[in-house]
Design an enzyme around this catalytic site. Sequence first.
Site, PDB file in Angstrom:
ATOM      1  N   SER A 133       0.851  -1.192   0.000  1.00  0.00           N
ATOM      2  CA  SER A 133       0.000   0.000   0.000  1.00  0.00           C
ATOM      3  C   SER A 133       0.883   1.237   0.000  1.00  0.00           C
ATOM      4  O   SER A 133       2.075   1.158   0.332  1.00  0.00           O
ATOM      5  CB  SER A 133      -0.898   0.000   1.249  1.00  0.00           C
ATOM      6  OG  SER A 133      -1.529   1.249   1.437  1.00  0.00           O
ATOM      7  N   TYR A 146      -1.935  -0.543  10.546  1.00  0.00           N
ATOM      8  CA  TYR A 146      -2.028  -0.885   9.120  1.00  0.00           C
ATOM      9  C   TYR A 146      -0.714  -0.575   8.409  1.00  0.00           C
ATOM     10  O   TYR A 146      -0.221  -1.378   7.604  1.00  0.00           O
ATOM     11  CB  TYR A 146      -3.185  -0.115   8.484  1.00  0.00           C
ATOM     12  CG  TYR A 146      -3.460  -0.481   7.042  1.00  0.00           C
ATOM     13  CD1 TYR A 146      -4.170  -1.638   6.728  1.00  0.00           C
ATOM     14  CD2 TYR A 146      -3.020   0.331   5.995  1.00  0.00           C
ATOM     15  CE1 TYR A 146      -4.431  -1.980   5.413  1.00  0.00           C
ATOM     16  CE2 TYR A 146      -3.279   0.000   4.669  1.00  0.00           C
ATOM     17  CZ  TYR A 146      -3.982  -1.151   4.386  1.00  0.00           C
ATOM     18  OH  TYR A 146      -4.238  -1.485   3.075  1.00  0.00           O
TER      19      TYR A 146
END
Length: 265
Positions: A133, A146
Amino acid sequence: MASNLKSAKDLVVFLGKSVIAFLESMVFTIIPKPRKNVAGEIVLITGAGSGLGRLLALRFARLGSVLVLWDINKEGNEDTCRMAREAGATRVYAYTCDCSQREDIYRVAEQTCKSFLPAMIANNHGHLVCISSSAGLVGISKLADYCASKFAALGFAESIFAETVVQKLNGIKTTIVCPFFINTGMFEGCSTVRPFLLPVLEPEYVVDKIVDAILQEKVYLYVPRFISFVMFLKSILPVKVSLLVADYMGALNIMDGFVGKNKKE
């Protein structure tokens, strides 16, 4: 004297190879690399029961790949299996697997008769795809857990890539995907203040980019491409200027409106 000659020789070889690699990269920027054929190749997709995993399964189904689908959600995974067959796949296998449990991974791996990386190494053939990501490239406020997982995924994939290079396993490819937020509901409520530079991405668009990167054997995929410029700025700008850029881009407060799937429901 001999040591100086060796150092000079190493420098010349390094510069020569660097120029060739740079020119090759420039050529493939103008003229895209030929796409490889994945018909008949075994494609294992984790998280295939929904979202990007499902869309990737459908894309590879249309390309004639043999699909092995893993997901903790049995019903969703079986739905993907059915949709893949409807999309043209002739061989699709769905397995319920919790990828957070090592024992579950080994159990399902044994069922599929695969040993993953050791088998790839033995055959010098395979392609590892890591969905990281943009949050695996820069830290985001209120997203520490995350970011940590995505930084780890990226680091792991880069390390494996380095090992295949050192061992001269040219038949094993690696693709590391770093997209901005995707409109799958995971980051419901988050928005971008500069959508012309960092838009919230549609899943179908991201999957098209991922598949194309795999077929062209790209190592890195930043979606959108502006993220590569962000990484360049991060490496050269003073910290205070980087924070000003992040503030202008809205990155410092991007999680303020976060609702999330569970909370919303």
